[in-house]
Design an enzyme around this catalytic site. Structure first.
Site, PDB file in Angstrom:
ATOM      1  N   ALA A  56       0.838  -1.203  -0.035  1.00  0.00           N
ATOM      2  CA  ALA A  56      -0.107   0.028  -0.013  1.00  0.00           C
ATOM      3  C   ALA A  56       0.856   1.122   0.024  1.00  0.00           C
ATOM      4  CB  ALA A  56      -0.776   0.004   1.356  1.00  0.00           C
ATOM      5  N   TYR A  57       1.840   1.251   0.819  1.00  0.00           N
ATOM      6  CA  TYR A  57       2.797   2.188   0.761  1.00  0.00           C
ATOM      7  C   TYR A  57       3.506   2.849  -0.434  1.00  0.00           C
ATOM      8  CZ  TYR A  57       6.714   5.097   2.479  1.00  0.00           C
ATOM      9  OH  TYR A  57       7.694   6.383   2.640  1.00  0.00           O
ATOM     10  N   VAL A  58       3.978   1.663  -1.151  1.00  0.00           N
ATOM     11  CA  VAL A  58       4.541   1.596  -2.374  1.00  0.00           C
ATOM     12  C   VAL A  58       3.672   2.220  -3.399  1.00  0.00           C
ATOM     13  CG1 VAL A  58       5.712   0.335  -4.112  1.00  0.00           C
ATOM     14  CG2 VAL A  58       6.633   0.034  -1.885  1.00  0.00           C
TER      15      VAL A  58
END
Length: 246
Positions: A154-156
């Site tokens: 999700a962060y990437v």
């Protein structure tokens, strides 16, 4: 002799902690008057402002949710009112919620995307409307977009969107003499990176870097200062500042 030019002016979101704090200190060293943005840690922002002003610099603290366009308009207004304009916007504010894609709470996904994607869009939108000629926008991505470590899907994804916004905006600002770039740090010794990791994990990540250490916030601040200062021919790029990790 011509009069001394007015000092350049910067706004650093997320300037109250971690990498943002190092960026504020580095840009203050270069003589910029600065808006030190915070979301919740006003005390830290105020202490940093006191540190800069006591050393002869100029700074004010400004708060607000980076994803709230009204709050960010107020923050930009405050910096412009205090210093007469804005030349540099460094968008260092962001959040990370590690978790496997199969099990990540979707509320965490929504928070990540609201802060990291919408926040970048809102801040960049204000900067694109307000920066003076010769200005610079610096966004923050991550080297995880190349390393593809598990638990950061999700962060990437959010940081890949930041890169897309950066590259498109650089081209949309054609003819305005404003550069737009992103810095993609590797593993940096901040609480955002270190929290939740044991010593073995941290040691392995440090060893994975050819320079055999974790980066420091000051390492990233030097990259930002380069983009905000002499690097006028660097535009529409993602700079991987990671010690050679990827």
């Amino acid at each position: 002799m011509s009069p001394n030019p007015s000092p350049r002016v910067g706004l650093v979101t997320g300037g109250s902690g971690g990498i943002g704090r190092a960026v504020v200190r580095r840009l203050a060293k270069d003589g910029l008057a600065l808006g030190v943005h915070y979301v919740s840690n006003k005390d830290m922002a105020d202490r940093l402002v006191d540190e800069i002003t006591s050393g002869g610099g100029r700074a004010i603290a400004v708060g607000g949710d980076v994803a709230d366009e009204h709050a960010m308009a107020v923050a930009f207004d405050a910096v412009e009112a205090a210093f007469g304009g804005i030349d540099v916007t460094v968008h260092a504010a962001g959040i990370m919620r590690p978790g496997q894609i199969a099990t990540l709470n979707l509320n965490d996904l929504d928070q990540i995307h609201r802060t990291n994607i919408r926040g970048t869009f809102v801040v960049d939108q204000q900067a694109a409307r307000r920066l003076r000629a010769g200005g610079t926008i610096v966004n923050f991505s991550t080297s995880l977009t190349r390393t593809q470590f598990p638990a950061y899907g999700a962060y990437v994804a959010s940081k890949a969107a930041v890169e897309a916004i950066t590259l498109v905006l650089a081209r949309e600002l054609r003819g305005k003499d404003i550069t737009v770039n992103a810095v993609a740090p590797g593993p940096i010794a901040t609480s955002l990176f270190l929290d939740g990791k044991d010593e073995a994990v941290i040691d392995n990540l440090a060893k994975a870097v050819p320079l055999a250490r974790l980066g420091l916030p000051e390492d990233i601040a030097e990259t930002v200062a380069f983009l905000a200062g002499p690097a006028r021919w660097v535009n529409g790029q993602v700079l991987f500042s990671n010690g050679g990790l990827a």
